[in-house]
Design an enzyme around this catalytic site. Sequence first.
Site, short mmCIF file in Angstrom:
data_model
loop_
_atom_site.label_atom_id
_atom_site.label_comp_id
_atom_site.label_asym_id
_atom_site.label_seq_id
_atom_site.Cartn_x
_atom_site.Cartn_y
_atom_site.Cartn_z
N LEU A 12 33.86 36.05 37.86
CA LEU A 12 34.66 35.36 38.92
C LEU A 12 34.14 35.75 40.18
O LEU A 12 33.67 34.87 40.87
CB LEU A 12 35.89 35.17 38.61
CG LEU A 12 36.50 34.37 39.87
CD1 LEU A 12 36.08 32.90 39.89
CD2 LEU A 12 38.27 34.42 39.85
N THR A 97 46.72 34.78 34.72
CA THR A 97 46.10 34.46 33.11
C THR A 97 47.00 33.62 32.27
O THR A 97 48.20 33.89 32.64
CB THR A 97 45.83 35.81 32.34
OG1 THR A 97 45.71 35.49 31.07
CG2 THR A 97 47.08 36.86 32.85
N TYR A 121 49.06 43.81 28.98
CA TYR A 121 48.23 43.09 29.88
C TYR A 121 48.94 41.95 30.45
O TYR A 121 48.90 41.77 31.63
CB TYR A 121 46.91 42.56 28.95
CG TYR A 121 46.13 41.68 29.87
CD1 TYR A 121 45.48 41.95 31.02
CD2 TYR A 121 46.02 40.23 29.21
CE1 TYR A 121 44.66 41.08 31.70
CE2 TYR A 121 45.13 39.35 30.24
CZ TYR A 121 44.51 39.77 31.28
OH TYR A 121 43.66 38.90 32.01
N TRP A 143 40.21 32.43 29.06
CA TRP A 143 38.98 32.34 28.46
C TRP A 143 37.61 32.42 29.33
O TRP A 143 36.97 31.63 29.26
CB TRP A 143 39.07 31.40 27.31
CG TRP A 143 40.01 31.45 26.35
CD1 TRP A 143 41.23 31.73 26.45
CD2 TRP A 143 39.88 30.70 25.28
NE1 TRP A 143 42.12 31.77 25.35
CE2 TRP A 143 41.16 30.85 24.47
CE3 TRP A 143 39.29 29.76 24.44
CZ2 TRP A 143 41.67 30.35 23.15
CZ3 TRP A 143 39.37 29.14 23.11
CH2 TRP A 143 40.87 29.38 22.71
#
Length: 282
Positions: A12, A97, A121, A143
Amino acid sequence: MKVLITGAKGQLGRGLIAASPDDAAIHAVDIDDCDLTNEGSIFNLVGNIAPDLIINAAAYTAVDNAESEEDLAAAINADAVKALASVHSGRIVHVSTDFVFDGGSSRPYRPEDKRAPISTYGRTKARGEDHLRPDDILVRTSWVYTAGGQNFVRTMLRLMREKPELKVVADQIGAPTWAPGLAAVIWGLVKSGASGIYHHSDAGTASWYDFAVAIQEEALSLGLLSREVPIHPIPTSDYPTPAARPAFSLLDCRKTRELLGDGHTHWRKNLRKMLKEEQALG
């Protein structure tokens, strides 16, 4: 506008730099420039640069390793966000996420839905979200992949060249996200003056098995693969991992689309773009 981008060498981060607007003076840093596990390093970095905006694209993303490295995951995914928010008075864009959800929903997850992470996580990323302030922007995604990165697409391409057949999990449902598209969305949110929680993934729905099948089909059509291998769908129970994954983590992106007034590109179209870029890289 002076912008500090953390995680600049990641998938990113590279996309954010490439898509940055002309009026943005980018200060891109990665692990070699600042130790995000050290509060003093973060304070010094922000103090020296004095950015107008921080985009935090850095994260500990080794989902399975996080089960045995919780302190390190927490330092990067949670404590670093706290430090950034305490030292920087301007806006922060923080990327999170789909793993903050438990996967038990029967519909795509909305930004306001209750979080219930089922992995270390996911828990550390949720803790990081909690340090953001009302004027900040939280963007959840899923993803993520891009050409030249470490991701599922490139792993599948390698395995398809090496193995006579593959087995891929078919009962985890979500949506792939092309990093350059995510970067464009983040810059769009910044330009719009947004604050609060937003979701972005590519349009459509897929299992990891669906994604793998599409990768092979598109790669064969481009000549990135020379042969087709059988791909067999398997349940998660046949592929045990240290960290639990949400069975369903599709994100509801309507709020983002309505604010930006743009369309929603299907994941397969973006996959095709990525593979063409991969082909150009040789």
